[in-house]
Scaffold this active site. Sequence first.
Site: not given
Length: 473
Positions: A244-246, A288, A324, A373, A379
């Site tokens: 899906r998606g990108i 996976d 965090l 962020n 991430y």
Amino acid sequence: MGDKILDFVHTPAGKSLVAALGLSAPPQLRRAKSGFEAQPLAGKTVLVGSSRAGAQSEAVLAALEQAGAACRVASDLAGLAGVKESARVAGVDLTSSSIEVGEIDNAYVLDLSGMQSHKELRLLYDFFQPRLRRMAPNTRIVLIGLPAGAASDYAAATAQSALPGFVRSLAKECGKNGSTVNLLQVAPGAEATVDGALRFFLSSHSAFITGQVLPLAGAPEGYTAVPAEQSLKGKVAVVTGAARGIGAAIAQVLAREGATVIGVDRPAEEAALAETISALNGVVLPLDITDPSAPETLAHLVTQRFGGVDIIVHNAGITRDKMLRNMAPHLWDMVLDVNLGAIVRTNERLMQGAFKPNARIVCISSIGGIGGNAGQTNYAATKSAIIGYCNALSGVLAKQGMAINAIAPGFIETQMTAAIPVVNREVGRRLSTLSQGGLPVDIAEAVTFMASPLARGVNGATLRVCGQSFIGA
Ligand code: NAI
């Protein structure tokens, strides 16, 4: 999913409302309707300027001509004697002393790789300033300069250092109507690789890329240009996270250019994966990527069935956002393993004989890895590591005729971003020069460029596809 505000402002009612409120609507980006073409600039007129004679000017004009363009040289600029000589080679019209914007088909190329000192920076003003007010929507502007460290002395290096700042600023000024401005830094001796990048950045395949700097070096030995049309015919490409998606868009665009795609995704996504990949006559591989045996499974499949792999796109990625101080260790480990560990392990295995000659690796990073962020330490660490990884591995791979590059998407309309709280989502979309999120196809076009001979001079680079998002700018 989808940007309802963007959809609305381009309806008649939306246009009236925007005008009545005195607002400016996000531009309507002109995206490609078909694949890469052998002559993408056929029938178009491109305005070309240059600081002085040089191999790059000749290569630029020859590349534009091969792509089908009619070139007009901006001979109203100072210091163009050398261009006239090279322009003769490309058979362009040298008689015009001032060229009207209306004569130019949305494409401008200024080669400043020969600048010797800051005094020549006036060319930037002279070339663009008189033409900007009447520039058409979705105009493509490409500047050519030298990579950092390639200038002959400090005076030339100073002049070159002006270009990234200029490009980023002009991109912000021009973006309101969907126009883009990018800088190609072409290493001396790498002129022959400028054609592919010019074709891409002057086309509607790069609609969501602006304000970016891309270095070009020489192509690996034995890796020659092929016509841009169907240039991936006969190539075998693996795409992870292709359900899906990108990832699904990447699989579709690689297949559009002729590649046979092996789509990989988690076994739980097998139905969606099969739907995407079967439509492309590709190979479905439920796997996976964090499974310890995954690299061996993949290597076995590509060597047994295809004699190896030409392209791998490491697209599968996850977020598990938490500040965090509140993050459980398994969330840290999971993100690090999917977004980074699995990529390193898979490449290490494929490098043991499963890559075909001139193979190309493309990794998906993120502007979050550049700007950071709150809540995304895990991430961002992985996406930042990807940028360094591509750069560090590029030298080793270049010796084997291969290349590795990263694409750093900005805000893209997918399930991942649909899950972001509504206010943050609007901020992510609008805080960019093009005032909108990108579509999966925008990333797919850039990945396919990097996977193709068009990008044969690019290795170890990261290209942001983000509409010049202010995050990480
Ligand atoms: P998505 O969540 O819609 O799709 C990701 C795909 O990866 C899914 O099909 C998922 O099943 C697969 N996947 C996840 N873990 C896997 C594993 N262990 N093994 C095999 N497959 C696995 O995400 P989206 O938005 O399409 O993102 C794709 C890539 O682009 C990711 O690397 C993401 O970090 C990156 N990205 C996305 C941005 C956006 O705005 N959507 C912005 C910046 C980067």
